[in-house]
Scaffold this active site. Structure first.
Site, PDB file in Angstrom:
ATOM      1  N   CYS A 186       0.802  -1.229   0.000  1.00  0.00           N
ATOM      2  CA  CYS A 186       0.000   0.000   0.000  1.00  0.00           C
ATOM      3  C   CYS A 186       0.835   1.279   0.000  1.00  0.00           C
ATOM      4  O   CYS A 186       0.272   2.372  -0.047  1.00  0.00           O
ATOM      5  CB  CYS A 186      -0.953  -0.009   1.188  1.00  0.00           C
ATOM      6  SG  CYS A 186      -2.028  -1.464   1.199  1.00  0.00           S
ATOM      7  N   HIS A 326      -2.023   8.114   5.944  1.00  0.00           N
ATOM      8  CA  HIS A 326      -2.396   6.816   5.368  1.00  0.00           C
ATOM      9  C   HIS A 326      -3.823   6.493   5.784  1.00  0.00           C
ATOM     10  O   HIS A 326      -4.620   6.058   4.965  1.00  0.00           O
ATOM     11  CB  HIS A 326      -1.417   5.747   5.842  1.00  0.00           C
ATOM     12  CG  HIS A 326      -1.518   4.465   5.092  1.00  0.00           C
ATOM     13  ND1 HIS A 326      -1.402   4.388   3.730  1.00  0.00           N
ATOM     14  CD2 HIS A 326      -1.739   3.192   5.523  1.00  0.00           C
ATOM     15  CE1 HIS A 326      -1.537   3.119   3.340  1.00  0.00           C
ATOM     16  NE2 HIS A 326      -1.750   2.382   4.409  1.00  0.00           N
ATOM     17  N   GLU A 337      -0.410   5.453  13.584  1.00  0.00           N
ATOM     18  CA  GLU A 337       0.045   6.538  12.727  1.00  0.00           C
ATOM     19  C   GLU A 337      -0.182   7.897  13.378  1.00  0.00           C
ATOM     20  O   GLU A 337       0.707   8.765  13.364  1.00  0.00           O
ATOM     21  CB  GLU A 337      -0.669   6.479  11.378  1.00  0.00           C
ATOM     22  CG  GLU A 337      -0.182   7.541  10.402  1.00  0.00           C
ATOM     23  CD  GLU A 337      -0.902   7.521   9.077  1.00  0.00           C
ATOM     24  OE1 GLU A 337      -0.391   8.131   8.115  1.00  0.00           O
ATOM     25  OE2 GLU A 337      -1.990   6.904   8.987  1.00  0.00           O
ATOM     26  N   LYS A 355      -9.310   8.607   2.211  1.00  0.00           N
ATOM     27  CA  LYS A 355      -9.749   7.266   1.809  1.00  0.00           C
ATOM     28  C   LYS A 355     -11.253   7.059   1.972  1.00  0.00           C
ATOM     29  O   LYS A 355     -11.825   6.183   1.309  1.00  0.00           O
ATOM     30  CB  LYS A 355      -8.986   6.203   2.594  1.00  0.00           C
ATOM     31  CG  LYS A 355      -7.547   5.986   2.131  1.00  0.00           C
ATOM     32  CD  LYS A 355      -6.889   4.846   2.872  1.00  0.00           C
ATOM     33  CE  LYS A 355      -5.517   4.522   2.264  1.00  0.00           C
ATOM     34  NZ  LYS A 355      -4.532   5.594   2.448  1.00  0.00           N
ATOM     35  N   HIS A 360      -9.771   2.542  -0.093  1.00  0.00           N
ATOM     36  CA  HIS A 360      -8.350   2.221   0.021  1.00  0.00           C
ATOM     37  C   HIS A 360      -7.934   1.582  -1.298  1.00  0.00           C
ATOM     38  O   HIS A 360      -8.249   0.420  -1.570  1.00  0.00           O
ATOM     39  CB  HIS A 360      -8.103   1.271   1.192  1.00  0.00           C
ATOM     40  CG  HIS A 360      -6.651   1.061   1.504  1.00  0.00           C
ATOM     41  ND1 HIS A 360      -5.639   1.550   0.704  1.00  0.00           N
ATOM     42  CD2 HIS A 360      -6.031   0.406   2.531  1.00  0.00           C
ATOM     43  CE1 HIS A 360      -4.463   1.215   1.226  1.00  0.00           C
ATOM     44  NE2 HIS A 360      -4.686   0.522   2.330  1.00  0.00           N
ATOM     45  N   PHE A 419       1.706  -3.501   3.795  1.00  0.00           N
ATOM     46  CA  PHE A 419       1.944  -4.849   4.288  1.00  0.00           C
ATOM     47  C   PHE A 419       3.407  -5.233   4.049  1.00  0.00           C
ATOM     48  O   PHE A 419       3.997  -4.893   3.020  1.00  0.00           O
ATOM     49  CB  PHE A 419       1.051  -5.853   3.561  1.00  0.00           C
ATOM     50  CG  PHE A 419      -0.371  -5.894   4.066  1.00  0.00           C
ATOM     51  CD1 PHE A 419      -0.738  -5.306   5.254  1.00  0.00           C
ATOM     52  CD2 PHE A 419      -1.341  -6.556   3.331  1.00  0.00           C
ATOM     53  CE1 PHE A 419      -2.050  -5.353   5.711  1.00  0.00           C
ATOM     54  CE2 PHE A 419      -2.661  -6.620   3.774  1.00  0.00           C
ATOM     55  CZ  PHE A 419      -3.012  -6.018   4.969  1.00  0.00           C
TER      56      PHE A 419
END
Length: 431
Positions: A186, A326, A337, A355, A360, A419
């Site tokens: 991502c 993110h 985060e 998002k 996403h 990931f």
């Protein structure tokens, strides 16, 4: 679970006599933006969408997902790829590559560049994607198991490889400089733009088209995400399912899209009298070395990337006025985060996650969200984090919600996590 000792982000001191060479700050000029998203097709429409001018995100239910806990995703509506690309060209691209080509055309036109006359050997392409042509791969697997080997397309390899978007853009625009694909889950789109920044800095290119593209909503992928408990299961209200930083967040919602920038060496942009929208001043990347699926619980990996990006730009945390986070809408990611952002940047920057309007988009997220950050700098406006109805009291940063907020800021940050522990951060400044 790793048993390594916890360490603070590097202070920059080396454990060997080697002294790192000083690298002078470099400001890549952003001269073009191209966006294809569920919030809108085209940079103007996408910007209006994330800022709240549209009726809402395009979240649709898919019949092939009906028996899954999550049967919906963010899709792009009102885009006829056959009409835009032509039937013959479209058949040579999986959907993620189609979206990349459409975004690239817009970005190049926005930059005022003419591919028929530019020095094509000095133009590069870097496009990130997490999954590449996953839908076509699934389709061909079904053909193999259902109808036999002779029904499998000979185009399987070129249409499904992660470099399909980069390859398609070079073919469409006649680009002969270096091209490459980035696949860091991502964070792919953000890493792609950081790589472009480095290519311009070293003189490898004068122009680079960079960002991310993804269209990977398949039954197999969604089934796995449901098993992982990574996606929202708010089936009764799918448009409100993605809610970054909200107390009731329960996972992300997959989306499709592409976001590409035209970046130029500042001397090249100046020589041709280009209009500069913003600058990419710094890039940092790191690895968590913690887990294949979970971020470092202390946020040290993304902190390293952010501090490296600020150092690369020659700027300090106090310079940052806005962060496009993110912000996936997962319980752990958002808190980790946000806590890291507060630790590094304090309470000053206005934080958002877009998002909830785009979904996403996995490997495309960094490209789309960096493009939106460029527009935020240009318009001096921070888009809202929609669906933030009950802000999580544990989130220690100022998250913009409900409606866009006007603000004066010259520096913004884009953060991305992926990931496998792939972290990336970009520092952008106002033109």
């Amino acid at each position: 679970m790793s048993t390594r000792p916890r360490t603070e982000p590097s202070s920059g001191r080396s454990t060997t006599p080697y002294s790192r060479p000083r690298v002078e700050p470099f400001r890549a000029a952003v001269t073009g933006v191209g966006l294809v998203t569920a919030a809108g097709v085209g940079a103007g429409a996408a910007w209006s969408g994330v800022c709240g001018a549209a009726s809402g995100p395009s979240v649709v239910r898919r019949p092939e997902l009906v028996d899954l806990p999550c049967d919906f995703f963010y899709t792009i509506t009102g885009l006829d790829t056959k009409a835009v690309l032509g039937v013959a060209a479209q058949r040579l691209m999986d959907r993620f590559a189609q979206l990349a080509v459409i975004a690239a055309r817009e970005a190049v036109a926005d930059a005022g560049l003419d591919p028929s006359v530019w020095d094509s050997g000095r133009v590069g392409v870097v496009i990130g994607s997490a999954h590449g042509g996953l839908p076509f791969y699934d389709e061909q697997h079904d053909a193999l198991t259902g109808r036999g080997a002779r029904r499998v397309s000979p185009k399987l390899a070129p249409l499904t490889v992660v470099n399909g978007a980069a390859s398609s853009v070079t073919l469409d625009l006649g680009i002969h400089g270096p091209s490459q694909a980035v696949s860091t889950a991502c964070s792919s789109g953000t890493v792609a733009i950081g790589t472009a920044h480095q290519m311009l800095r070293t003189g490898a290119c004068d122009i680079v088209v960079a960002g991310g593209a993804e269209s990977s909503c398949t039954r197999l992928l969604l089934a796995s995400a449901c098993q992982m408990k990574a996606v929202s299961t708010r089936r009764e209200d799918p448009e409100a399912a993605c809610r970054p930083f909200d107390t009731h967040r329960d996972g992300f919602v997959v989306g499709e899209g592409a976001g590409l920038l035209v970046l130029e060496h500042p001397d090249h942009a100046r020589a041709r009298g280009a209009t500069v929208r913003a600058h990419v001043d710094g890039y940092g990347a790191s690895s968590d070395a913690h887990s294949t699926v979970a971020p470092d619980p202390d946020g040290l990996g993304i902190e390293r990337a952010l501090r490296a990006a600020l150092a690369d730009a020659g700027l300090s945390p106090s310079d940052v006025g806005h962060v496009n986070a993110h912000g996936t809408s997962t319980v752990a990611n958002d808190l980790i985060e946000a806590t890291m952002l507060h630790r590094v940047l304090g309470e000053g920057p206005l934080v958002t996650s877009t998002k909830a309007m785009t979904g996403h988009t996995l490997g495309a997220a960094g490209g789309i969200e960096t493009a939106l950050t460029v527009l935020a700098l240009q318009h001096q406006l921070v888009p809202p984090t929609v669906n933030l109805d009950a802000p999580d009291p544990a989130i220690p940063v100022d998250v913009v919600s409900k409606e866009a907020r006007a603000a004066g800021f010259d520096c913004a940050v884009k953060t991305s996590l992926g990931f496998g522990g792939h972290n990336a951060a970009l520092v952008l400044t106002r033109a």
